[in-house]
Design an enzyme around this catalytic site. Sequence first.
Site, PDB file in Angstrom:
ATOM      1  N   ARG A  58       6.786  -1.535   6.698  1.00  0.00           N
ATOM      2  CA  ARG A  58       6.708  -2.832   7.354  1.00  0.00           C
ATOM      3  C   ARG A  58       6.578  -3.976   6.344  1.00  0.00           C
ATOM      4  NH1 ARG A  58       3.274  -3.876  12.200  1.00  0.00           N
ATOM      5  NH2 ARG A  58       3.853  -1.769  12.648  1.00  0.00           N
ATOM      6  N   THR A  59       5.732  -3.846   5.366  1.00  0.00           N
ATOM      7  CA  THR A  59       5.587  -4.926   4.387  1.00  0.00           C
ATOM      8  C   THR A  59       6.853  -5.053   3.537  1.00  0.00           C
ATOM      9  OG1 THR A  59       3.211  -4.535   4.312  1.00  0.00           O
ATOM     10  CG2 THR A  59       4.131  -5.828   2.531  1.00  0.00           C
ATOM     11  N   LYS A  86       0.718   7.977 -12.902  1.00  0.00           N
ATOM     12  CA  LYS A  86       1.156   6.735 -12.273  1.00  0.00           C
ATOM     13  C   LYS A  86       1.143   5.571 -13.248  1.00  0.00           C
ATOM     14  CE  LYS A  86      -1.578   7.712  -8.703  1.00  0.00           C
ATOM     15  NZ  LYS A  86      -2.453   7.443  -7.564  1.00  0.00           N
ATOM     16  N   ARG A 108       3.406  -3.251  -4.564  1.00  0.00           N
ATOM     17  CA  ARG A 108       2.323  -2.570  -3.853  1.00  0.00           C
ATOM     18  C   ARG A 108       1.913  -1.359  -4.664  1.00  0.00           C
ATOM     19  NH1 ARG A 108       1.354  -1.136   2.269  1.00  0.00           N
ATOM     20  NH2 ARG A 108       0.968  -3.350   2.121  1.00  0.00           N
ATOM     21  N   HIS A 136      -4.649  -8.176  -0.325  1.00  0.00           N
ATOM     22  CA  HIS A 136      -3.318  -8.179   0.275  1.00  0.00           C
ATOM     23  C   HIS A 136      -3.075  -9.625   0.716  1.00  0.00           C
ATOM     24  CE1 HIS A 136       0.258  -7.142   2.262  1.00  0.00           C
ATOM     25  NE2 HIS A 136      -0.148  -6.183   3.066  1.00  0.00           N
TER      26      HIS A 136
END
Lengths: 311, 424
Positions: A58-59, A86, A108, A136
């Site tokens: 969605r974002t 990561k 993100r 956010h």
Amino acid sequence: MPLTHRHLLQIEGLHPPEIDTMLDLAESYALLNRSGKTQRDLLRGRTLINLFFEDSTRTRTSFELAGKRLGADVINMSVSTSSVNKGETLLDTAATLNAMNCDLLVVRHGDSGAPALLARKVDAAVINAGDGMHEHPTQALLDALTIRRRRGRLEGLTVAICGDVLHSRVARSNIFLLSAMGSRVRVIGPPTLMPTEIERLGVEVFHDMREGLRDCDIVMMLRLQKERMTRGLIPSFREFFRFYGLDAEKLACAKPDALVMHPGPMNRGVEIASDVADDPVRSLIKEQVEMGVAVRMAVLDILARRSSRND
Amino acid sequence: MIDVIIENVRLIDPAAGLDQHGALLVRDGRIADLGGGLGRPEGAQVIDGDGAILCPGLVDMRAEVGEPGGEYRETIASAAVAAAAGGITTLAALPDTKPAIDDPALVRHLRARGEETGSLTILPYGAATKGCRGEELAELGLLREAGAVAFTDGARAIGSARMMRLILAYAKGFGARVVQHPEDPSLAEGGAATSGELATRLGLPAIHPAAEALMVARDLRLLRMTGGSLHFAHVSTGEAIDLIRMAKAQGLDVTCDTAPPYFDLNETAIGNFRTYAKLSPPLRCEADRLAVLAAVVDGTIDAIASDHQPRDADDKRLPFAQAAPGGAGLATLLAVTLAQVHGGALDVSRALGLLTCGPAGLLGAKGGTLARGSSADLCLFDLDAAWQIQSGALPGRAQNTPFDGRAVEGQVIGTWKAGRRVFG
């Protein structure tokens, strides 16, 4: 007042006039979007990269749409979170992005501070699309815009933020933004899902949801991070719903015209009952999604104007 | 070896309560004489100290040296360079290496590696448990025979109360001190910062400061049960210090150290996700910093250690929660401690005691004194010379200082190991 920052990494530290500027511009984009017109020349030739280390349809889609409506070239990069290291990926990616002459970078990441780390390494303007339990910022801006359009103001409103506050970047960004704009903010949730000294952020803490909702104008529900519950912070989803899930009965404790929000995606029957979520009068959830695109257009617009490549 | 006389110095030997202007004579690697009005022996090399302070070489009771297994972060040779520049001539090396120092041969190896440097005596800690895994007793007796100065699992807390009881009781039989990293592992797991307003704002997984006090309380109770001697490393909270102070008053054989970050910095140093300030234990709130400082001043804290934990850039250039904790500390131990002398909290002799005879006594080591006949391990420093701590410009390999950018006063001019000049 124009934004004084090159990146949008957090709400904390923004001044009310900066927030107002962004909301005003977002409001004009909301009207433009509804009118069906576009501004496809604004970011023509600019490259926007959506760099997502965590899944979020969605974002990501919202940023993609915002970028495309302004005419940017939009590229989506999803980096598997299962990769062993990561961090290494993060800095390797930064080097790659610099080589691609990216203008706007939407990030993100599952770790707090990752976009700030990237911002020190890349030439692009960085927009934090959610980092760990930190912030956010565009979510808080779209929530504020949604409230402002319905209520005409933020100042003086009582807003309750409910549920898993501990793990929520949405909660933190909203607390910073709403407090800065003069709202009274309450947080409601079980003590095990409350960060320590949260009251020092200027909020009132409640563990009894009915009591906390009393006289509230806005009830903002948080998504329960189901995957975090393996750490045993709550005994069960049914118990959570019983005491902290928003249903019609608990909502009745708030003001009669109180509005309901949720950043999505919802866990129906865990933090919110379907009849409340789908209430056409009280629920702002669909409007939040619409405002999300407008807010992201405004943020992209402002940061692109500030970016050095524009000179 | 020709005689060396270091003249025109302020001699400070905290072990002897000595603080006077004079000179010191080194003969055959040992301190032959010292005091005012010392004559120059014929043929001696004369060094003019220009009024600087001459004290025993510092004894650092807690450092990682990267060997074995972490050579990309630090080697004994590079640690020795940093130590010499910091005035340190003796260092106790932590055993949670790869492999862990749980075998007598490894203890001997580390001692020999220290001797090879010619500038640094390495006193190895022995692992308290096999592999520092906290599950089975290590061979404390054999390790002790080989030269282990005390027993610890290094940066890993001994989590099980039963295991800690066994270690304390068994080590007592060999007269050895047990050193604990006081942090309840179940409360600290996954944490990256001290819990409180700042960690909440930054959205960082937090460790409650009570994790330290809980472990201290538990271990003190175990110590009452078993007897023996117990030392808490890098204490960082007022609550833990209160418990230790009380236990000392009751006559328990308990001691503790801290490290400069815990009385010089507070949690705000991690602002904007600065991973070089990510330490273990994490930097605490200002009230805890002040409590640590008060305990240094009132003597509850027995020693100041560098708590040197070398990390390379890739360990630190990560999102905060993923970055490795730890700070480089060898080259800055003296200068940051002296900030408390310049600030008026400590007199210089007391400060040096915490860096020399204090830790030497805890480790049962010979150094840390200017007594005639002892090895000429010396540190000559200018109390007032100002410099700036800069990551990237530190001696040795490890550059991960939490003090990056800090201005300090107090600079080492010369370091001697067994009469040989190894720095300056």
